[in-house]
Write an enzyme that holds these catalytic residues in place. Structure first.
Site, PDB file in Angstrom:
ATOM      1  N   VAL A 136       0.836  -1.204   0.000  1.00  0.00           N
ATOM      2  CA  VAL A 136       0.000   0.000   0.000  1.00  0.00           C
ATOM      3  C   VAL A 136       0.871   1.255   0.000  1.00  0.00           C
ATOM      4  O   VAL A 136       0.614   2.213  -0.729  1.00  0.00           O
ATOM      5  CB  VAL A 136      -0.968  -0.003   1.206  1.00  0.00           C
ATOM      6  N   CYS A 137       1.928   1.243   0.811  1.00  0.00           N
ATOM      7  CA  CYS A 137       2.830   2.394   0.874  1.00  0.00           C
ATOM      8  C   CYS A 137       3.472   2.668  -0.478  1.00  0.00           C
ATOM      9  O   CYS A 137       3.662   3.825  -0.876  1.00  0.00           O
ATOM     10  CB  CYS A 137       3.938   2.144   1.896  1.00  0.00           C
ATOM     11  N   THR A 138       3.819   1.615  -1.184  1.00  0.00           N
ATOM     12  CA  THR A 138       4.440   1.773  -2.496  1.00  0.00           C
ATOM     13  C   THR A 138       3.508   2.535  -3.440  1.00  0.00           C
ATOM     14  O   THR A 138       3.940   3.445  -4.163  1.00  0.00           O
ATOM     15  CB  THR A 138       4.806   0.397  -3.074  1.00  0.00           C
TER      16      THR A 138
END
Length: 212
Positions: free
Chosen positions: A44-46
């Protein structure tokens, strides 16, 4: 003690993917968005960091700088940035703080023990040119942020800072706004809002967005 709206954003010095940063100096006289990530190399952070990079021009139009944070090291960040660039077809163009000692995470209350004892939740802070915290949003680690909403709130903050208006629910840039209830002098209202207004109720007065 947790930060609240209107508090001065805590200053700090910390290493980042772009070198050592003293936060208030880095912010300068513009706006800032500081947002945390649970860890490097997470899916998700990516996607979030790739999206932030693609929105650079939108942030720049609003005189906003973005800065991310993760509790991993600078070296880890640099490797992760290559992955972000490859998988998201972009180029990360903002610093990622390497908060391995949790210094910034603790200053900004980004670690919520009941959610996870070691990793940061998805906290986000919008900070104005006076270094005041104007927006705080905290998402669970499993849910990616809506950056269109963040831009919308920044538009609202910048508009309402300079005009005697507030923005209604689901407002988008260009929609009608409401005249603040504290403004009652009709002559002043005519001067401030030459396009006029519609009084749905005495306390609910709609007017075209004044800076459009």
């Amino acid at each position: 003690m947790a930060l609240r709206l209107g508090d001065i954003a805590p200053d700090f010095e910390q290493e980042s993917s772009e070198g050592r940063i003293r936060f208030h100096d880095w912010l300068g006289e513009g706006w800032g968005v500081l947002f945390s990530h649970p860890a490097d190399y997470t899916p998700v952070c990516t996607t979030e960091l790739g999206l932030t990079a693609k929105l650079k021009e939108e942030f720049a139009k609003r005189k906003v700088k973005a800065i991310a944070l993760s509790v991993d090291s600078v070296e880890s960040h640099k490797g992760w940035i290559q992955d972000i660039n490859d998988t998201q077809s972009t180029s990360v163009n903002f610093p990622i703080l390497a908060d391995s000692d949790r210094k910034v995470s603790e200053l900004y209350d980004m670690i919520h023990p009941n959610a996870n004892e070691t990793l940061t939740v998805r906290s986000l802070f919008v900070i104005d040119p006076k270094k005041k915290v104007r927006l705080i949003i905290t998402y669970p680690a499993s849910t990616g942020r809506n950056f269109n909403e963040i831009l919308r709130v920044i538009d609202s903050l910048q508009l309402t800072d300079h005009h005697s208006v507030a923005t209604p629910g689901n407002w988008q840039d260009g929609d009608d706004v409401v005249i603040v209830p504290s403004l009652q002098d009709e002559e002043v209202i005519r001067q401030k809002f030459p396009k006029g207004y519609k009084a749905v109720r005495p306390y609910l007065r709609l007017t075209p967005q004044p800076n459009k």
